[in-house]
Design a protein around this motif. Structure first.
Motif, PDB file in Angstrom:
ATOM      1  N   LEU A   1       5.280  -1.782   8.116  1.00  0.00           N
ATOM      2  CA  LEU A   1       4.425  -1.918   9.294  1.00  0.00           C
ATOM      3  C   LEU A   1       4.772  -3.226  10.006  1.00  0.00           C
ATOM      4  O   LEU A   1       5.516  -4.041   9.466  1.00  0.00           O
ATOM      5  CB  LEU A   1       2.947  -1.927   8.861  1.00  0.00           C
TER       6      LEU A   1
ATOM      7  N   ILE B   1       0.823  -1.218   0.000  1.00  0.00           N
ATOM      8  CA  ILE B   1       0.000   0.000   0.000  1.00  0.00           C
ATOM      9  C   ILE B   1       0.852   1.261   0.000  1.00  0.00           C
ATOM     10  O   ILE B   1       0.328   2.372   0.008  1.00  0.00           O
ATOM     11  CB  ILE B   1      -1.028   0.034   1.158  1.00  0.00           C
ATOM     12  N   GLY B   2       2.165   1.123  -0.029  1.00  0.00           N
ATOM     13  CA  GLY B   2       3.027   2.305  -0.079  1.00  0.00           C
ATOM     14  C   GLY B   2       4.406   1.971   0.443  1.00  0.00           C
ATOM     15  O   GLY B   2       4.621   0.916   1.032  1.00  0.00           O
TER      16      GLY B   2
HETATM   17  C1  4GN Z   1       2.779  -4.532   4.006  1.00  0.00           C
HETATM   18  C2  4GN Z   1       3.144  -5.342   5.086  1.00  0.00           C
HETATM   19  C3  4GN Z   1       3.977  -2.750   4.997  1.00  0.00           C
HETATM   20  C4  4GN Z   1       3.205  -3.239   3.970  1.00  0.00           C
HETATM   21  C5  4GN Z   1       3.952  -4.791   6.068  1.00  0.00           C
HETATM   22  C6  4GN Z   1       2.845  -2.341   2.839  1.00  0.00           C
HETATM   23  C7  4GN Z   1       4.304  -6.882   7.281  1.00  0.00           C
HETATM   24  N1  4GN Z   1       4.334  -3.506   6.020  1.00  0.00           N
HETATM   25  N2  4GN Z   1       3.616  -1.308   2.590  1.00  0.00           N
HETATM   26  N3  4GN Z   1       4.416  -5.491   7.126  1.00  0.00           N
HETATM   27  O1  4GN Z   1       1.864  -2.609   2.169  1.00  0.00           O
HETATM   28  C8  4GN Z   1       7.474  -8.336   6.840  1.00  0.00           C
HETATM   29  C9  4GN Z   1       6.505  -9.410   7.146  1.00  0.00           C
HETATM   30  C10 4GN Z   1       6.698  -7.108   6.693  1.00  0.00           C
HETATM   31  C11 4GN Z   1       5.210  -9.008   6.635  1.00  0.00           C
HETATM   32  C12 4GN Z   1       5.286  -7.551   6.397  1.00  0.00           C
END
Ligand code: 4GN
Length: 225
Positions: A136, A131-132
């Motif tokens: 997270l 999503i960007g």
């Molecule tokens: C997606 C998952 C950011 C995004 C995440 C995003 C969980 N963070 N930018 N975190 O859409 C490593 C394991 C990070 C799963 C993932």
């Protein structure tokens, strides 16, 4: 249309019972099922993670519970299977519209810790979505963003007053500014054209404001699409 979510934090998805999306679920406009990956663990302590091969910090989600969960909720692979990850293709309104046309639905796999075993992606996942450009602690918030954005394009989810037709991005531009009562707020007046009742002039003004703000803030949007 059906959303199947796989997560180790199913309670996070309670927020989808609120507001426009909550109403749409209750009215059966689409189906939303949340499954706990932990329920599929064959480990005696219901473990879902393990130390990474090669060493290093953190834990990796074990493939077995995830693969079993995917195959349990989508045995015939009828769903578009999406893994939320910063490595994925960047989500945008074009993808939102495309996903809303998936005839059977979407499976959203949420990872935690350092990530999931790569072989799950190889074996079972159709698409990695981000999503960007930020990281997270889990894929749950991104999954909720995808559900919310896609659900808005499902027939009957939005009222006619909330339609997707006139909004930001529907024509590849940012939205014009909005005003409501009072006519003067803390000395700031509503633009006169909006009070004129001249609908042709109002349309012209709104189009100009859209173009100006798009040129200023997102010139990239004007270039191609
Ligand atoms: C997606 C998952 C950011 C995004 C995440 C995003 C969980 N963070 N930018 N975190 O859409 C490593 C394991 C990070 C799963 C993932």
């Amino acid at each position: 249309m059906r959303f199947e979510v796989l997560t180790i934090f199913p309670e996070m998805f309670d927020v989808l019972n609120i507001g426009i999306i909550g109403r749409a679920v209750k009215e059966g406009k689409f189906e939303l099922n949340i499954s706990n990956i932990r329920d599929y663990s064959k480990d005696k302590h219901r473990k879902t993670d393990d130390a990474p091969f090669g060493g290093g910090a953190g834990m990796v989600m074990t493939p077995q519970p995830i693969v079993d969960a995917i195959r349990a909720v989508d045995p015939e692979h009828k769903l578009k299977r999406i893994y939320l990850s910063p490595k994925g293709v960047t989500f945008n309104q074009r993808l939102v519209k495309e996903l809303s046309k998936e005839e059977n639905g979407i499976l959203l796999l949420c990872g935690s810790y350092e990530g999931i075993d790569e072989r799950v992606i190889q074996l079972e996942i159709d698409m990695e979505l981000s999503i960007g450009d930020f990281v997270l602690t889990g894929g749950e918030l991104p999954a909720m963003c995808v559900i919310n954005a896609v659900a808005r394009y499902i027939e009957g989810v939005l009222g006619s007053n909330e339609s997707t037709e006139e909004e930001s991005f529907s024509d590849g531009m940012l939205e014009y500014p909005h005003y409501t009562r009072p006519q003067v707020f803390e000395g700031l007046e509503v633009p006169e054209v909006l009070l004129s009742g001249n609908h042709a002039e109002i349309r012209k003004w709104r189009r100009m404001m859209s173009e100006n703000i798009t040129k200023e803030r997102r010139p990239d949007l004007l270039k191609n699409n």
